[in-house]
Design a protein around this motif. Sequence first.
Motif, mmCIF file in Angstrom:
data_model
loop_
_atom_site.group_PDB
_atom_site.id
_atom_site.type_symbol
_atom_site.label_atom_id
_atom_site.label_comp_id
_atom_site.label_asym_id
_atom_site.label_seq_id
_atom_site.Cartn_x
_atom_site.Cartn_y
_atom_site.Cartn_z
ATOM 1 N N TYR A 121 76.742 25.406 62.446
ATOM 2 C CA TYR A 121 77.013 24.568 61.267
ATOM 3 C C TYR A 121 77.987 23.443 61.607
ATOM 4 O O TYR A 121 78.342 22.656 60.747
ATOM 5 C CB TYR A 121 77.635 25.404 60.138
ATOM 6 N N THR A 122 78.465 23.404 62.857
ATOM 7 C CA THR A 122 79.485 22.412 63.203
ATOM 8 C C THR A 122 78.852 21.056 63.504
ATOM 9 O O THR A 122 77.665 20.964 63.810
ATOM 10 C CB THR A 122 80.318 22.865 64.427
ATOM 11 N N GLN A 123 79.659 20.013 63.384
ATOM 12 C CA GLN A 123 79.229 18.652 63.715
ATOM 13 C C GLN A 123 80.099 18.113 64.827
ATOM 14 O O GLN A 123 81.304 18.037 64.635
ATOM 15 C CB GLN A 123 79.413 17.735 62.490
ATOM 16 N N PRO A 124 79.590 17.746 65.995
ATOM 17 C CA PRO A 124 78.240 18.065 66.441
ATOM 18 C C PRO A 124 78.085 19.562 66.680
ATOM 19 O O PRO A 124 79.082 20.279 66.751
ATOM 20 C CB PRO A 124 78.112 17.280 67.750
ATOM 21 N N MET A 125 76.856 20.011 66.807
ATOM 22 C CA MET A 125 76.610 21.462 66.858
ATOM 23 C C MET A 125 77.303 22.141 68.038
ATOM 24 O O MET A 125 77.642 23.315 67.961
ATOM 25 C CB MET A 125 75.118 21.765 66.866
ATOM 26 N N THR A 126 77.563 21.389 69.105
ATOM 27 C CA THR A 126 78.205 21.996 70.279
ATOM 28 C C THR A 126 79.682 22.331 70.044
ATOM 29 O O THR A 126 80.284 23.045 70.849
ATOM 30 C CB THR A 126 78.091 21.055 71.496
ATOM 31 N N ASN A 127 80.265 21.867 68.941
ATOM 32 C CA ASN A 127 81.679 22.190 68.665
ATOM 33 C C ASN A 127 81.913 23.695 68.587
ATOM 34 O O ASN A 127 83.001 24.173 68.884
ATOM 35 C CB ASN A 127 82.157 21.531 67.364
ATOM 36 N N ILE A 128 80.903 24.447 68.179
ATOM 37 C CA ILE A 128 81.065 25.902 68.068
ATOM 38 C C ILE A 128 81.386 26.515 69.429
ATOM 39 O O ILE A 128 82.045 27.548 69.519
ATOM 40 C CB ILE A 128 79.802 26.546 67.433
#
Length: 180
Positions: free
Chosen positions: A33-40
């Motif tokens: 759900y993070t922006q950008p998705m790689t932040n997770i």
Amino acid sequence: MTGQHVNSEQDITILGKVSTAFGIKGWVKVYSYTQPMTNILEYPVWLLNVNGQWKEYKLRDSRPQGKGLAAALEGINDRDQALALSQVEIGVPTSDLPELDENEHYWFQLEGLKVKHTDGQLLGQVKELFDSGGGNQVMVVTQCEGSVDKQQRLIPFVDAIVLDVDLDGGEVQVDWDPDF
């Protein structure tokens, strides 16, 4: 460390979920759900909500996979173990989240806020947000006590429409025609 229970009093923020197993070596597909998705992937330890219990899992490895991500978690070494995590929420302690700029918000902070038109009409409350693709977020606004009608609205979360977010006051002010 793997699979260790977490103090349930802890404030946890959901950052994504495991969608299903990936391959046969225990990797999982992740919907972020993070922006950008790689932040997770910046969080070395994930909390997974397994059967209603938050448990810690260390992130061993990760890579982009199609439109999502694939991840390897310590202690999850085969497809059966990975499949057991299907549809499990991924969280981190809220205290681990970076401080945001004044005009930035996490999605979870907006859920439940009242949504008011600039003329004061109550359109409803934020049920959830989702990514409509192309980097555009959309608020799902549903009826609540005192709302102008029973209609569900999908309101783009963009500066031109969302004029003010007042977390303390519990409302979002929008320039959005109630008839639209």
